[in-house]
Design a protein around this motif. Sequence first.
Motif, short mmCIF file in Angstrom:
data_model
loop_
_atom_site.label_atom_id
_atom_site.label_comp_id
_atom_site.label_asym_id
_atom_site.label_seq_id
_atom_site.Cartn_x
_atom_site.Cartn_y
_atom_site.Cartn_z
N LYS A 107 10.91 -39.27 -31.07
CA LYS A 107 10.20 -40.41 -31.67
C LYS A 107 11.07 -41.14 -32.70
O LYS A 107 11.23 -42.36 -32.63
CB LYS A 107 8.90 -39.93 -32.33
N SER A 108 11.61 -40.39 -33.65
CA SER A 108 12.44 -41.02 -34.68
C SER A 108 13.71 -41.61 -34.08
O SER A 108 14.15 -42.70 -34.48
CB SER A 108 12.80 -40.00 -35.77
N THR A 109 14.29 -40.91 -33.13
CA THR A 109 15.49 -41.43 -32.46
C THR A 109 15.20 -42.75 -31.77
O THR A 109 16.00 -43.69 -31.84
CB THR A 109 16.02 -40.40 -31.45
N LYS A 113 9.07 -59.90 -38.05
CA LYS A 113 7.94 -60.06 -37.13
C LYS A 113 7.44 -58.71 -36.61
O LYS A 113 6.30 -58.60 -36.15
CB LYS A 113 8.34 -60.93 -35.95
N PHE A 114 8.32 -57.70 -36.67
CA PHE A 114 7.99 -56.39 -36.11
C PHE A 114 8.36 -55.31 -37.13
O PHE A 114 9.34 -55.43 -37.86
CB PHE A 114 8.74 -56.16 -34.79
N VAL A 115 7.57 -54.24 -37.17
CA VAL A 115 7.77 -53.18 -38.14
C VAL A 115 7.68 -51.83 -37.44
O VAL A 115 6.75 -51.58 -36.66
CB VAL A 115 6.74 -53.25 -39.28
N LEU A 116 8.64 -50.96 -37.73
CA LEU A 116 8.67 -49.60 -37.21
C LEU A 116 8.42 -48.65 -38.37
O LEU A 116 9.22 -48.61 -39.31
CB LEU A 116 10.03 -49.30 -36.56
N LEU A 117 7.34 -47.90 -38.33
CA LEU A 117 6.95 -47.03 -39.44
C LEU A 117 7.05 -45.57 -39.01
O LEU A 117 6.28 -45.10 -38.18
CB LEU A 117 5.53 -47.34 -39.89
N ASP A 118 8.00 -44.85 -39.60
CA ASP A 118 8.20 -43.44 -39.30
C ASP A 118 7.66 -42.61 -40.46
O ASP A 118 8.22 -42.61 -41.55
CB ASP A 118 9.70 -43.15 -39.10
N GLU A 119 6.55 -41.92 -40.24
CA GLU A 119 5.88 -41.10 -41.24
C GLU A 119 5.44 -41.89 -42.49
O GLU A 119 5.75 -41.50 -43.62
CB GLU A 119 6.77 -39.93 -41.65
N PRO A 120 4.70 -42.98 -42.34
CA PRO A 120 4.30 -43.76 -43.51
C PRO A 120 3.30 -43.04 -44.41
O PRO A 120 3.18 -43.39 -45.59
CB PRO A 120 3.65 -45.00 -42.89
#
Length: 224
Positions: free
Chosen positions: A44-46, A146-153
Motif C-alpha cells: 500500500k505505502s509503496t 487536485k489529488f491527495v494520498l493519505l498514508d495513515e492519517p
Amino acid sequence: MKKHILEVSGIQKSFNNKLLLSDIYLKLETGQIIGLFGRNGSGKSTLLKIIFGIVPALDKSIFVNGISKNNASTLLNEIGYLHQNQFIPNHFSVLQTILLSVDKQKAHFVCEDDFLKSLLNQKIRDLSFGELRYLQVKLILSNQSKFVLLDEPFSGLSPKMIEIVMLLIKENSQEKGIIVTDHHYRNVIEIATDLRILNNGKLQVINEKAELMQKGYLINSAIF
C-alpha cells in the motif's frame, strides 16, 4: 466545478526478486475518496510512493486530465502526499510551517483552526505526535493539489481528533480526489466512496464490504 481525473497504469514493483505490485491501474476523480486496503506488506505505502514519484517504477504511466505527467516536475503541484514519517523541520514554528506550506489565503484559515490556534508559536519539535500528525494532515489537505494520498492519517490521534480529520477529508473531497489507507479500517470504510484492496500484487475493486473478509483482509463480520 470542473472534475479532474488522475490515471496511473503499468505499475509493477519487485523487491528481492519477489513481485510486490503487478500491472496496477488506478483511476481517481475529484469528489472521490478511495479507501485502500491490504495486509501488512501488501504494498500500500509503496504504491502511494510510486504514484507520488519518490519510488521509481520503470513502466509507470501517469496522466492528469488526459495529459501525460511522466517525469514531469509539475506533478508535484498536482498531487499532495502524506507519508508516515515526520517531514517538517524540527526548528520551524507551527506558524512558519503554515506560511511556507500553503498560499496566503489558505494560511489565514489554517491559522484560525480551533486546534492549531494555541500552537502557532510552538516549535515542531515540541509538538506531541498527535498534534504533529494533525498539522501535517491539515497542511496536505489545504494545499493547491487536485489529488491527495493519505498514508495513515489517523495515526496517533485521539478518537475526537480522528472524527475531526474524517470530517476534513470529506469536506476536501468536494474539490480533491483522495486515496486513504490506515489501520483504523472502520474510519476508512466510513468515509470512503469507493474501496480497493491490494491482494497478491493486484489492485482489486471492492463492491461489497463483505468482500474484505472473503479476500482475507478482515475476519470479523461484526465490524459492519
